[in-house]
Design a protein around this motif. Structure first.
Motif, mmCIF file in Angstrom:
data_model
loop_
_atom_site.group_PDB
_atom_site.id
_atom_site.type_symbol
_atom_site.label_atom_id
_atom_site.label_comp_id
_atom_site.label_asym_id
_atom_site.label_seq_id
_atom_site.Cartn_x
_atom_site.Cartn_y
_atom_site.Cartn_z
ATOM 1 N N SER A 9 16.408 32.493 25.502
ATOM 2 C CA SER A 9 17.760 31.631 25.135
ATOM 3 C C SER A 9 17.811 31.459 23.789
ATOM 4 O O SER A 9 18.974 31.628 23.392
ATOM 5 N N VAL A 10 16.858 31.116 23.030
ATOM 6 C CA VAL A 10 16.928 30.749 21.749
ATOM 7 C C VAL A 10 16.928 32.021 20.942
ATOM 8 O O VAL A 10 18.076 32.319 19.706
ATOM 9 N N TRP A 11 16.254 33.043 21.173
ATOM 10 C CA TRP A 11 16.137 34.347 20.246
ATOM 11 C C TRP A 11 17.562 34.881 20.328
ATOM 12 O O TRP A 11 18.143 35.329 19.286
ATOM 13 N N TRP A 12 18.234 34.823 21.343
ATOM 14 C CA TRP A 12 19.601 35.708 21.363
ATOM 15 C C TRP A 12 20.716 34.627 20.948
ATOM 16 O O TRP A 12 21.599 35.185 20.293
ATOM 17 N N ALA A 14 20.858 32.185 19.020
ATOM 18 C CA ALA A 14 20.375 31.923 17.434
ATOM 19 C C ALA A 14 21.293 32.982 16.686
ATOM 20 O O ALA A 14 21.661 32.687 15.538
ATOM 21 N N ARG A 15 21.620 33.934 17.107
ATOM 22 C CA ARG A 15 22.384 35.255 16.345
ATOM 23 C C ARG A 15 23.934 34.458 16.184
ATOM 24 O O ARG A 15 24.577 34.908 15.256
ATOM 25 N N CYS A 16 24.335 33.635 17.024
ATOM 26 C CA CYS A 16 25.558 33.098 17.145
ATOM 27 C C CYS A 16 25.870 31.588 16.731
ATOM 28 O O CYS A 16 26.980 31.152 16.288
ATOM 29 N N PHE A 17 24.875 30.970 16.713
ATOM 30 C CA PHE A 17 24.752 29.485 16.119
ATOM 31 C C PHE A 17 23.960 29.095 15.023
ATOM 32 O O PHE A 17 22.856 29.106 15.225
ATOM 33 N N PRO A 18 24.515 29.018 13.862
ATOM 34 C CA PRO A 18 23.860 28.773 12.605
ATOM 35 C C PRO A 18 22.873 27.739 12.446
ATOM 36 O O PRO A 18 21.720 27.795 12.103
ATOM 37 N N GLU A 19 23.090 26.453 13.127
ATOM 38 C CA GLU A 19 22.169 25.488 13.387
ATOM 39 C C GLU A 19 20.868 25.752 14.094
ATOM 40 O O GLU A 19 19.682 25.629 13.903
ATOM 41 N N MET A 20 21.069 26.546 15.147
ATOM 42 C CA MET A 20 20.139 26.988 15.955
ATOM 43 C C MET A 20 19.185 28.106 15.293
ATOM 44 O O MET A 20 18.108 27.826 15.400
ATOM 45 N N ALA A 21 19.904 29.013 14.315
ATOM 46 C CA ALA A 21 18.962 29.984 13.543
ATOM 47 C C ALA A 21 18.395 29.218 12.566
ATOM 48 O O ALA A 21 17.271 29.717 12.396
ATOM 49 N N ALA A 22 18.791 28.080 11.882
ATOM 50 C CA ALA A 22 18.118 27.363 10.870
ATOM 51 C C ALA A 22 16.723 26.552 11.532
ATOM 52 O O ALA A 22 15.669 26.702 10.958
ATOM 53 N N ARG A 23 17.033 26.020 13.020
ATOM 54 C CA ARG A 23 15.924 25.487 13.478
ATOM 55 C C ARG A 23 14.698 26.418 13.682
ATOM 56 O O ARG A 23 13.815 26.221 13.466
ATOM 57 N N LEU A 24 15.192 27.451 14.155
ATOM 58 C CA LEU A 24 14.265 28.670 14.398
ATOM 59 C C LEU A 24 13.601 29.263 13.137
ATOM 60 O O LEU A 24 12.270 29.318 13.093
ATOM 61 N N ARG A 25 14.060 29.395 11.945
ATOM 62 C CA ARG A 25 13.851 29.748 10.707
ATOM 63 C C ARG A 25 12.770 28.675 10.252
ATOM 64 O O ARG A 25 11.580 29.018 9.654
ATOM 65 N N LEU A 41 8.333 40.057 27.995
ATOM 66 C CA LEU A 41 9.248 40.738 28.938
ATOM 67 C C LEU A 41 10.513 40.253 29.128
ATOM 68 O O LEU A 41 11.387 41.327 29.141
ATOM 69 N N GLU A 42 10.910 39.170 29.234
ATOM 70 C CA GLU A 42 12.069 38.493 29.301
ATOM 71 C C GLU A 42 12.924 38.838 28.089
ATOM 72 O O GLU A 42 14.171 39.575 28.079
ATOM 73 N N TYR A 43 12.451 38.840 26.848
ATOM 74 C CA TYR A 43 13.049 39.347 25.691
ATOM 75 C C TYR A 43 13.279 40.861 25.543
ATOM 76 O O TYR A 43 14.419 41.056 25.258
ATOM 77 N N CYS A 44 12.364 41.426 25.983
ATOM 78 C CA CYS A 44 12.490 43.256 25.924
ATOM 79 C C CYS A 44 13.681 43.533 27.130
ATOM 80 O O CYS A 44 14.081 44.478 26.999
ATOM 81 N N PHE A 45 13.587 42.775 28.204
ATOM 82 C CA PHE A 45 14.464 43.111 29.228
ATOM 83 C C PHE A 45 15.922 43.386 28.821
ATOM 84 O O PHE A 45 16.755 43.986 29.583
ATOM 85 N N SER A 46 16.505 42.885 27.742
ATOM 86 C CA SER A 46 17.745 42.561 27.172
ATOM 87 C C SER A 46 18.028 43.822 26.422
ATOM 88 O O SER A 46 19.156 44.114 26.154
ATOM 89 N N ALA A 47 17.083 44.698 26.408
ATOM 90 C CA ALA A 47 17.124 46.073 25.827
ATOM 91 C C ALA A 47 18.206 46.881 26.489
ATOM 92 O O ALA A 47 18.215 46.912 27.772
ATOM 93 N N ARG A 48 19.081 47.654 25.582
ATOM 94 C CA ARG A 48 20.116 48.408 26.282
ATOM 95 C C ARG A 48 19.760 50.033 26.373
ATOM 96 O O ARG A 48 20.331 50.708 27.086
#
Length: 134
Positions: A9-12, A14-25, A41-48
């Motif tokens: 939930s954070v990895w994806w 964070a692309r749209c929410f700058p404060e979340m991205a800053a915390r992750l960085r 597995l959950e992260y890679c499941f999002s691949a298209r």
């Protein structure tokens, strides 16, 4: 230094929410980020497509794999605590597995969803940090 497992939930988000991205960085530069099989597995499941799957897999390779793997009993203890605490299906199976990995590795789950709130309410020793969408 703290140890984190970052939920999908954070990895994806964070692309749209700058404060979340800053915390992750901030965590990526000051703390240790672990991966575990259910999280990857959950992260890679999002691949298209296959190419994106390969790209996402490589992205996770820069982090350290969790050294300790929870047993079946460890995972079922988390799920049982949810049931016994009245949260029945308050966390999905992948989040339950990730929580068990976090407990086994003394890590904090960084999440932008509420499944981990439910786990924290009933599992002593489970730590998480919730990042709100702002």
């Amino acid at each position: 230094m703290s140890v984190y497992i970052v939920d999908n939930s954070v990895w994806w988000k964070a692309r749209c929410f700058p404060e979340m991205a800053a915390r992750l960085r901030s965590i990526a530069t000051q703390d240790l980020i672990l991966t575990c099989p259910p999280q990857v597995l959950e992260y890679c499941f999002s691949a298209r497509d296959a190419a994106e799957h390969a790209e996402l897999t490589l992205a996770m390779d820069v982090f350290f794999p969790a050294d300790v793997h929870p047993s079946k009993d460890d995972v079922l203890a988390v799920q049982g605590a949810l049931w016994n605490g009245g949260y029945v299906r308050g966390a999905g199976t992948v989040d339950t597995l990730i929580a068990a990995y976090a407990i086994a590795n003394d890590a904090i789950v960084l999440a932008a969803g509420h499944d981990h709130d439910h786990i924290a309410a009933v599992v002593p020793g489970f730590r998480h940090e919730y990042l709100a969408e702002r």
